[in-house]
Enzyme design. Structure first.
Site, short mmCIF file in Angstrom:
data_model
loop_
_atom_site.label_atom_id
_atom_site.label_comp_id
_atom_site.label_asym_id
_atom_site.label_seq_id
_atom_site.Cartn_x
_atom_site.Cartn_y
_atom_site.Cartn_z
N ASP A 126 46.01 56.71 80.36
CA ASP A 126 45.35 58.27 80.40
C ASP A 126 45.16 58.79 79.08
OD1 ASP A 126 45.02 60.71 81.65
OD2 ASP A 126 47.20 61.56 81.36
N TRP A 155 39.94 61.78 74.39
CA TRP A 155 39.52 60.97 73.62
C TRP A 155 37.98 61.20 73.20
CZ3 TRP A 155 35.51 57.45 72.74
CH2 TRP A 155 35.66 56.56 71.88
N ARG A 171 32.88 62.98 78.39
CA ARG A 171 33.82 62.19 79.12
C ARG A 171 33.55 60.91 79.41
NH1 ARG A 171 38.43 64.97 80.51
NH2 ARG A 171 38.94 63.68 82.38
N HIS A 177 35.49 57.02 79.15
CA HIS A 177 35.97 55.99 80.11
C HIS A 177 35.20 54.94 79.85
CE1 HIS A 177 37.67 59.21 82.48
NE2 HIS A 177 36.63 59.83 82.71
N TRP A 207 39.76 62.08 92.98
CA TRP A 207 38.88 62.70 93.88
C TRP A 207 38.23 64.05 93.57
CZ3 TRP A 207 36.00 58.86 95.53
CH2 TRP A 207 36.66 57.51 96.02
N LEU A 258 48.30 35.54 84.18
CA LEU A 258 48.62 37.11 84.66
C LEU A 258 48.28 37.49 85.89
CD1 LEU A 258 49.40 39.88 83.42
CD2 LEU A 258 47.08 40.28 82.84
N ARG A 263 54.55 62.48 83.12
CA ARG A 263 54.64 62.48 84.47
C ARG A 263 54.06 61.17 85.03
NH1 ARG A 263 51.14 66.66 83.06
NH2 ARG A 263 49.05 66.16 83.45
C1 IPE Z 1 46.77 59.58 86.24
O1 IPE Z 1 45.99 60.34 85.27
C2 IPE Z 1 45.69 58.75 87.07
C3 IPE Z 1 45.13 57.58 86.22
C4 IPE Z 1 45.15 57.29 84.96
C5 IPE Z 1 44.18 56.84 87.00
P1 IPE Z 1 45.55 61.81 85.57
O2 IPE Z 1 44.57 62.40 84.40
O3 IPE Z 1 44.67 61.78 86.80
O4 IPE Z 1 46.77 62.36 85.97
P2 IPE Z 1 47.14 64.22 85.87
O5 IPE Z 1 46.21 64.88 86.65
O6 IPE Z 1 47.00 64.44 84.23
O7 IPE Z 1 48.71 64.13 86.34
C1 IPE Z 2 42.32 58.62 82.29
O1 IPE Z 2 41.77 59.27 81.53
C2 IPE Z 2 41.26 57.81 83.14
C3 IPE Z 2 41.39 58.07 84.87
C4 IPE Z 2 42.19 59.02 85.33
C5 IPE Z 2 40.68 57.11 85.58
P1 IPE Z 2 41.43 60.91 81.92
O2 IPE Z 2 39.89 60.88 82.55
O3 IPE Z 2 42.46 61.38 82.92
O4 IPE Z 2 41.50 61.77 80.44
P2 IPE Z 2 41.96 63.02 80.08
O5 IPE Z 2 43.40 63.13 80.66
O6 IPE Z 2 41.28 64.07 80.89
O7 IPE Z 2 42.22 63.27 78.72
MG MG Z 3 44.18 62.40 82.57
#
Ligand code: IPE
Ligand code: IPE
Ligand code: MG
Length: 252
Positions: free
Chosen positions: A32, A37, A45, A49, A81, A143, A206
């Protein structure tokens, strides 16, 4: 090189405790913080990624090299989604690219890739690449890398319940015989040990629907580090910290 060697070498002799025999077999990662970042750097954003996917490639190589058996990475949740379509496209394109170039990306490793999650909602390109890469890597003995993609713990459990109900209706199974072990055969993770350690980056504490059945006795590690900044050293430290924990499973 053994896991112990790697951890030991990291600080050139500082870690002398014997942690062999306490290595996790299965690590789960919730990577996450990509978005934050990027925002911190004034970047879109999507750049987060992109950076996050490079981190993932490094960590996968590292885990294979140190002899980890199972790594499950949460790459896209059933709730993701709800993001803007453009961001969803970025995430899917990164994954498509990784799978399309799997031969190159995995060169020099012995990684076996499998995908868990609901594959029905995915792009035609992903649905083509997934079986290709699973087939390509199926004899690799290093792995075992699982991508949790369009994955949600609740939908995984519901999927299992529906399949069991179908089997019961077809008299293939007697509801009285459904044990924990049999139920687990219907999960995406059948034949995979439960995660010993689950690491979530970026400070959120979480599960966000990750491996909820399998993680009841997992050890959690929450780090403030955002995923693109996560390093091999963080991984080694996580393993070392795990080895020191006392898992009781409800006993004393
Ligand atoms: C969890 O991160 C899912 C992934 C890393 C793929 P999210 O950023 O989607 O989770 P929430 O919304 O903060 O709980
Ligand atoms: C996790 O980073 C990547 C995925 C959910 C695929 P986020 O996109 O959730 O990054 P934040 O939590 O918004 O910083
Ligand atoms: Mg996130």
């Amino acid at each position: 090189m053994s896991l112990l060697d790697v951890i030991f070498n990291l600080k050139a002799g500082k870690y002398t405790e014997d942690i062999s025999g306490k290595m996790p077999a299965h690590i789960g990662i919730i990577p996450d913080g990509n978005g934050r970042w990027a925002s911190r750097r004034g970047l879109p954003r999507s750049m987060g990624h992109r950076a996050g996917s490079n981190t993932l490639k490094r960590i996968v190589t590292y885990c294979d090299r140190i002899g980890l058996k199972y790594l499950t990475v949460y790459v896209f949740s059933t709730e993701n989604w709800d993001r803007p379509q453009e961001e969803i496209n970025t995430l899917m394109k990164l994954l498509e690219g990784y799978l399309q170039n799997a031969e190159k990306e995995l060169a020099g490793t012995n990684v076996r890739i499998r995908i868990i999650g609901d594959l029905e909602g995915l792009s035609p390109e992903l649905r083509k690449q997934i079986p290709r890469v699973e087939e390509l890597t199926k004899n690799n003995s290093g792995l075992n890398l699982f991508f949790a993609l369009n994955y949600g713990g609740r939908s995984e459990i519901l999927h299992a319940v529906r399949e069991i109900a179908d089997d019961a209706a077809a008299s293939k199974i007697n509801p009285k015989d459904i044990t924990k072990e049999i139920f687990e055969k219907y999960l995406y993770t059948k034949d995979v040990p439960d995660p010993d350690l689950i690491i979530r980056t970026s400070g959120e504490m979480r599960t966000s629907n990750f491996l909820i059945w399998q993680s009841v006795y997992s050890e959690y590690l929450f780090l403030n580090t955002r995923w693109p900044d996560f390093t091999e050293r963080d991984m080694a430290e996580a393993i070392r910290g795990y080895a020191k924990r006392n898992r009781r499973y409800g006993g004393i």
